[in-house]
Design a protein around this motif. Structure first.
Motif, PDB file in Angstrom:
ATOM      1  N   ARG A  59       0.836  -1.206   0.000  1.00 48.23           N
ATOM      2  CA  ARG A  59       0.000   0.000   0.000  1.00 48.23           C
ATOM      3  C   ARG A  59       0.868   1.252   0.000  1.00 48.23           C
ATOM      4  NH1 ARG A  59      -2.915  -2.829   4.536  1.00 48.23           N
ATOM      5  NH2 ARG A  59      -4.401  -4.207   3.486  1.00 48.23           N
ATOM      6  N   LEU A  60       2.001   1.203   0.719  1.00 49.31           N
ATOM      7  CA  LEU A  60       2.905   2.361   0.737  1.00 49.31           C
ATOM      8  C   LEU A  60       3.598   2.555  -0.605  1.00 49.31           C
ATOM      9  CD1 LEU A  60       4.612   2.107   4.245  1.00 49.31           C
ATOM     10  CD2 LEU A  60       3.084   3.904   3.462  1.00 49.31           C
ATOM     11  N   ARG A  61       3.554   1.509  -1.445  1.00 56.84           N
ATOM     12  CA  ARG A  61       4.120   1.656  -2.786  1.00 56.84           C
ATOM     13  C   ARG A  61       3.053   2.087  -3.788  1.00 56.84           C
ATOM     14  NH1 ARG A  61       8.889  -0.996  -4.162  1.00 56.84           N
ATOM     15  NH2 ARG A  61       8.642   0.097  -6.124  1.00 56.84           N
ATOM     16  N   ASN A  62       1.869   2.404  -3.293  1.00 55.65           N
ATOM     17  CA  ASN A  62       0.743   2.761  -4.164  1.00 55.65           C
ATOM     18  C   ASN A  62       0.268   1.605  -5.035  1.00 55.65           C
ATOM     19  OD1 ASN A  62       0.150   5.303  -3.326  1.00 55.65           O
ATOM     20  ND2 ASN A  62       1.161   6.368  -5.030  1.00 55.65           N
ATOM     21  N   MET A  85       9.288   3.960   6.524  1.00 53.83           N
ATOM     22  CA  MET A  85       9.833   2.614   6.304  1.00 53.83           C
ATOM     23  C   MET A  85       9.396   1.647   7.397  1.00 53.83           C
ATOM     24  SD  MET A  85      13.720   3.557   5.176  1.00 53.83           S
ATOM     25  CE  MET A  85      14.267   1.889   4.747  1.00 53.83           C
ATOM     26  N   LEU A  86       9.173   2.194   8.583  1.00 54.03           N
ATOM     27  CA  LEU A  86       8.829   1.381   9.729  1.00 54.03           C
ATOM     28  C   LEU A  86       7.354   0.978   9.735  1.00 54.03           C
ATOM     29  CD1 LEU A  86      10.339   0.383  12.254  1.00 54.03           C
ATOM     30  CD2 LEU A  86       9.606   2.454  13.440  1.00 54.03           C
ATOM     31  N   GLN A  87       6.551   1.709   8.973  1.00 54.29           N
ATOM     32  CA  GLN A  87       5.097   1.519   9.053  1.00 54.29           C
ATOM     33  C   GLN A  87       4.663   0.064   8.829  1.00 54.29           C
ATOM     34  OE1 GLN A  87       2.393   0.998   6.890  1.00 54.29           O
ATOM     35  NE2 GLN A  87       0.694   1.966   7.995  1.00 54.29           N
ATOM     36  N   PRO A  88       5.213  -0.661   7.860  1.00 46.78           N
ATOM     37  CA  PRO A  88       4.774  -2.051   7.692  1.00 46.78           C
ATOM     38  C   PRO A  88       5.079  -2.918   8.907  1.00 46.78           C
ATOM     39  CG  PRO A  88       5.936  -1.295   5.746  1.00 46.78           C
ATOM     40  CD  PRO A  88       6.137  -0.247   6.790  1.00 46.78           C
ATOM     41  N   ILE A 141       4.600   7.901   1.991  1.00 49.41           N
ATOM     42  CA  ILE A 141       4.661   7.109   0.772  1.00 49.41           C
ATOM     43  C   ILE A 141       6.110   6.669   0.607  1.00 49.41           C
ATOM     44  CG2 ILE A 141       5.068   9.179  -0.647  1.00 49.41           C
ATOM     45  CD1 ILE A 141       2.772   6.481  -1.853  1.00 49.41           C
ATOM     46  N   LEU A 142       6.326   5.484   0.029  1.00 50.37           N
ATOM     47  CA  LEU A 142       7.693   5.011  -0.156  1.00 50.37           C
ATOM     48  C   LEU A 142       8.149   5.256  -1.581  1.00 50.37           C
ATOM     49  CD1 LEU A 142       7.613   1.611   1.735  1.00 50.37           C
ATOM     50  CD2 LEU A 142       9.160   3.509   2.238  1.00 50.37           C
TER      51      LEU A 142
END
Lengths: 172, 915
Positions: free
Chosen positions: B299-302, B755-758, B779-780
């Protein structure tokens, strides 16, 4: 290296003119050809030359002989060329002495490329052996003496002297 | 001719593969290193081929050559060249790498690095010649010889760097060949590898001329880092300067999430937990937590991501449980489904939907797949002899029968296994069988069942697997397990059961039967999605647009790689099949297994009672994720990692960076004037970030976590070297420097939060709040950019982590080490998980002796621990370590004696029953 390939060419009666290079730290011979990337490795080039000279019998005739020749060529490029200490040399001579106990040539009763390349590869070792050591590795000595007198093999390399009568009766 | 090979010996691989390929009539002799060799020149552990003439070949390559010669394949210049190259160049390095792997425990990745140049050589040759194999378009002796040397080191093409695409393809096509597969399966058995390892340990490390010169290099490289290039530094500085504007905009998919044309559509499932087991930490990391971390990353990679899971509720275990608890199966499911959902909510698992298998959609979809299989001739009918209780009017599932063991005459053997001798039992073989429900005597009756015709489906399975392996990321164990399943031969599998609690079979003559859970359960992925959206087919019948990731522990692999794909391939309705099968190994608890019956280990519902926040659990479980090999949960290690990595490294850095902004610059990010040193740091951080992406794209979740910790380590060093707290008191130039360092550091903290979110969503959110990171920056991307520019205001900064104290952890360790009285009682009611509100069970001595289950478990533990101690002694481990393990062994023996001693009526086992 390339020197012994030149010797082999002459032995096989091939015309001169092949260009050899070397590759990497181990100075692996490379045969440059007009077309394509060339061939790399002593075994590979030697077998190629034998086939070009149409002397395929030097590679063995049956599947068994071919595999045995392959095995000793590999032994030559891995063990003999890879040896770096007195101990390594001792082990090689011991191996060969056992193997040659009941054989005339490396592949049994036929003279092959394995004998030629093993002879070239061991020449500098045999030069340094004492009389006592030559007697200790009696089967190797017998075989080596035989090969160096095989027509066309030795060329400019020095003849190594083996004494026929044993001096050290208790040696093993 | 006789071929002697040693199991576990790496060179055995190529000769067996060559013998197989040539269908050579060899007599195979398996031997160990201690046996006398076939001929004086053959060293132990090197294969030897004795020909009928008496000649012995001892060079593995020559043996391979011989086999190919016998099938009429003459050597060519090219095959010779490869064989020579393999013997002189590849072999020495591969042996050293294997030694490092097995004896020094170096990981696959490092071993592959040592092979780097040689792998590149193969890649170049393959791509230059453009042939499928090393010496042409057909497989030759060269391929077998090179593959045989690479395989023990690599195990799998996934350990090959992804840029070596041609090599990967070649390696895969070798693995698909039956001869290679068979050789690998027979030589590299885990036990044989262990034997080989202990042999290697007694040998001096391989030390060859070319190795000597370089042997110290890797060690040095570990300490220092790879040099940065000018280009990398410039590029990093440029990316930084572009600021937040350079980031893609976070994209919020519409609800319900549906595949979108032209974007990456990722469908993620984690194996459906069985409803009436409370999951333990191993279950959590194996399935839902791993999948959650990956889903969050996607999800952070869209990427357009849907993550579904649910409880698997049908089957005999639920019926048994219902009988035990005096509830209906549906009531049992409702009760336990809630427990599961609560646990996963507490662990912050971001399911898009967490459903269950007992829904009308499950019935329609499962029956549809069944009908399609039936119509296409993939189902067989056969008669099975089964016990039937006339009293209860039902065929008895194994768990509903008890009787006398046909092997050891133990009187309370279960229908599937004897608790005393441990042997597996076929229920109809039980002597004096008894129905567990009514105590009546069941009779053997024939009953009709339906079977999925796997042998017939194999021809559809193989090409699909080949394609999925070539394009997808399957973990090595998933590939291995799948290969051995297919190798052992696919047999028809029964898909029906004489039960009530299940999906009814819509076929005359079978209407009183239900589907067997393994057929039914994976269909749950589809039906659970259907309960989420009525447009579920856009996910599940859309292989063109959807990429499917299945997460599971390794025991679940065959169902997802063979059986379920076979059902779907046979049903033939354009189903989305798994592209990436991600299987973990097992997580152990301290030095043993999690055991519900003995109360050993932490179970999902207990984690929250420990007072340790969910994110710390998540962090530690992901840090020890059994990725590539088994790992263990350990309390002292949890404490250590919390205190060192989280508190002193990550937390300390983020907190200091934020505090400097508050204390020295009034909460406003200062101006930054970057020096070369700063730019170098940016480049260093960028490298780590890229590595993080590379690893996560391959679902190497545990390894990617190391990148985060590396970045904060760099950050701590940076602060330590530049001492902004001193410079802030200096002249104008010093103060500017303090500002720059603080600004760069707080921006690093900002990126770390993303980066830590996952991994730690709540901590990530806390950092976001403290530093007031704009939501658009969550966003990553592949660049480290300045997201908190000069002038940005931060909020209130406070510590993120708490220290774990020794006493606290020691108390927890004791609490979960087992031996709780209620778990040892024989009454089934007492085996239930205590409700979360009850006080945690206290450790106590064993009170209820004579439980055969317990005795068996303890006997196994004692045997296992005994072997472990022997192993340690054999390996000359440190005395302190041996003493500790011996103490554990004695304690186990004491427990066993206690359990046995007070129950003379229970026969005491004299030897271990299971190996």
């Amino acid at each position: 290296g390339p020197e012994e390939l030149a010797l082999l060419e002459k032995l096989l009666g091939l015309p001169k003119g092949n260009k050899y290079g070397v590759q990497g730290e181990r100075k692996v011979p490379v045969l440059q050809t007009n077309n394509g990337p060339g061939l790399t490795g002593l075994m590979t080039i030697a077998a190629h030359l034998v086939k070009r000279a149409k002397k395929d019998q030097l590679l063995g005739s049956t599947a068994e002989e071919k595999a045995v020749v392959q095995q000793w060529l590999e032994y030559r490029v891995t063990r003999v060329d890879g040896s770096s200490s007195k101990e390594d040399t001792r082990l090689i001579l011991k191996d060969l002495n056992i193997h040659l106990e009941d054989k005339v040539y490396l592949a049994g009763n036929i003279f092959t490329l394995a004998d030629i390349l093993m002879y070239y590869g061991l020449h500098h070792v045999m030069v340094d052996l004492t009389v006592q050591e030559k007697e200790k590795y009696l089967n190797v000595s017998r075989w080596f003496n035989h090969i160096q007198h095989y027509p066309g093999v030795r060329q400019h390399l020095s003849t190594i002297i083996f004494i026929k009568n044993r001096l050290y009766t208790n040696a093993h | 001719m006789r071929l002697r090979v040693a199991a576990g010996g790496p060179a055995a691989l190529k000769v067996l593969a060559a013998a197989g390929a040539a269908a050579a009539p060899v007599q195979l002799l398996w031997g160990g290193p201690s046996e006398r060799p076939l001929a004086p020149l053959t060293p132990p552990w090197v294969p030897a081929l004795e020909l009928d003439s008496g000649t012995v070949l001892f060079s593995p390559n020559a043996i391979c050559q011989f086999f190919f010669l016998t099938r009429g394949e003459e050597p060519t210049d090219l095959t010779n060249q490869w064989l020579e190259w393999e013997a002189t160049e590849l072999q020495p390095v591969a042996s050293a790498a294997l030694y490092a792997q097995l004896v020094h425990g170096k990981k696959g990745l490092e071993a592959v690095e040592a092979l780097g140049k040689l792998l590149a050589h193969i890649e170049q040759n393959l791509s230059r010649r453009g042939t499928a194999y090393l010496a042409g378009d057909t497989k030759s002796v060269a391929d077998v010889v090179v593959w045989g040397t690479l395989f023990p080191v690599l195990q799998d093409e996934t350990s090959l760097p992804s840029e070596l695409q041609v090599l990967r393809t070649w390696f895969q096509s070798m693995m698909i060949s039956e001869a290679c597969r068979k050789a690998a399966d027979s030589v590299l058995m885990p036990k044989a590898l262990l034997e080989f390892k202990s042999y290697l340990q007694k040998q001096p490390p391989p030390c060859l001329a070319m190795e000597r010169a370089t042997s110290n290099e890797p060690e040095e490289e570990e300490g220092s880092e790879r040099a940065l290039t000018e280009e990398e530094i410039t590029a990093a500085a440029d990316a930084w300067a572009r600021g937040a504007a350079a980031l893609p905009k976070p994209w919020q998919p519409q609800k319900p999430v549906l595949p979108v044309e032209g974007v990456r559509n990722v469908l993620i499932t984690s194996a459906l937990p069985y409803v009436n087991n409370v999951p333990h930490l191993g279950n959590i990391i194996g399935c839902v937590l791993s999948a959650d971390t990956f889903a969050r990353y996607c999800r952070l990679r869209n990427w357009n991501t849907l993550y579904v899971c649910g409880t698997d509720e049908y089957g005999t275990a639920t019926e048994t449980k219902a009988v035990e608890e005096g509830l209906t199966p549906q009531e049992i499911c409702d009760k336990y489904h809630t427990i599961h959902a609560d646990i996963y909510r507490w662990f912050d698992i971001s399911f898009d939907y967490f459903g269950r298998t007992t829904t009308p959609y499950q019935t329609t979809i499962a029956q549809d797949i069944f009908q399609r299989l039936l119509a296409r001739g993939f189902l067989l009918q056969d008669t099975v002899e089964q016990l039937r209780c006339e009293e209860c009017q039902r065929f008895l599932a194994d768990r509903f029968v008890e009787g006398t063991c046909p092997f050891c005459s133990y009187q309370e053997a279960r229908g599937d296994q004897c608790d005393k001798c441990g042997k597996l039992i076929n229920a109809v073989e039980l002597k004096n069988p008894q129905c567990k429900l009514c105590k009546g005597i069941p009779v053997v009756k024939p009953t009709q069942h339906l079977f999925l015709d796997l042998p017939k489906l194999e021809e559809r399975l193989e090409p699909w697997l080949e394609q999925s392996w070539a394009t997808g990321d399957w973990t090595a164990n998933a590939r291995y397990i799948t290969r051995s399943w297919i190798r052992d031969g696919l047999k028809p599998r029964c898909i029906t059961r004489d039960l009530k609690w299940g999906t009814p079979v819509p076929f005359d003559g079978f209407r009183d039967k239900v589907f067997y859970v393994w057929f039914d359960a994976p269909i749950g992925y589809l039906s659970i999605t259907a309960n989420y959206t009525d447009q579920w087919e856009r996910w599940w019948k859309n292989p063109q647009q959807v990429e499917l990731y299945n997460f599971m522990a390794k025991d679940n692999v065959p169902f997802h790689s063979v059986i379920f794909p076979c059902s779907l391939l046979g049903a033939d309705d354009n189903y989305t099949l798994v592209n990436h099968l991600i299987a973990t190994e097992y997580l152990n608890y301290e030095d043993g297994k999690f055991s519900k019956s003995r109360g050993v280990g932490v179970f999902g519902d207990m984690a929250k009672d420990t007072g340790i926040p969910a994110d710390i659990w998540r962090f530690y479980l992901l840090y020890v994720r059994p990725e590539g090999q088994d790992s263990a949960f350990s309390w002292s290690d949890l404490m250590l990692k919390n205190n060192s990595e989280l508190l002193n490294n990550l937390g300390n850095f983020i907190n200091r960076a934020g505090m400097f902004v508050c204390k020295f610059f009034g909460g406003t990010v200062p101006n930054m004037v970057l020096t070369l040193d700063d730019k170098r740091l940016l480049a260093r951080v960028t490298l780590e970030l890229r590595q993080y992406h590379q690893l996560l794209e391959k679902v190497r979740i545990r390894d990617a976590l190391r990148c985060i910790l590396s970045i904060s380590r760099h950050g701590n060093q940076y602060i330590q070297v530049n001492e902004p707290w001193k410079r802030i008191k200096g002249d104008e130039k010093d103060r500017q420097r303090a500002g720059t360092v603080t600004g760069v550091a707080v921006n690093m903290a900002s990126m770390l939060a993303v980066m830590l979110q996952p991994y730690m969503p709540s901590v990530s959110l806390a950092i976001q709040g403290q530093l007031c990171i704009p939501p658009d920056c969550f966003i990553l991307s592949h660049d480290f950019t300045c997201t908190l520019p000069a002038g940005h205001r931060v909020g209130t900064v406070s510590p993120l982590f708490q220290k774990l104290e020794n006493d606290q952890v020691e108390a927890l360790r004791k609490r979960f080490q087992g031996g709780q009285p209620e778990d040892l009682a024989l009454e089934p009611q007492a085996k239930q998980t205590p409700p979360a509100s009850e006080p945690p069970p206290t450790p106590a001595t064993l009170l209820a002796p004579g439980d055969p289950q317990l005795i068996q478990e303890l006997t196994e533990e004692v045997a296992k621990q005994g072997n472990h101690v022997q192993q340690l002694k054999a390996n000359k481990a440190e005395k302190a370590q041996i003493d500790m393990e011996v103490a554990k062994l004695l304690e186990l023996k004491k427990q066993l004696a206690l359990a046995e001693g007070k129950s003379p009526q229970v026969p005491v086992p004299k030897e271990k029953r299971k190996k």
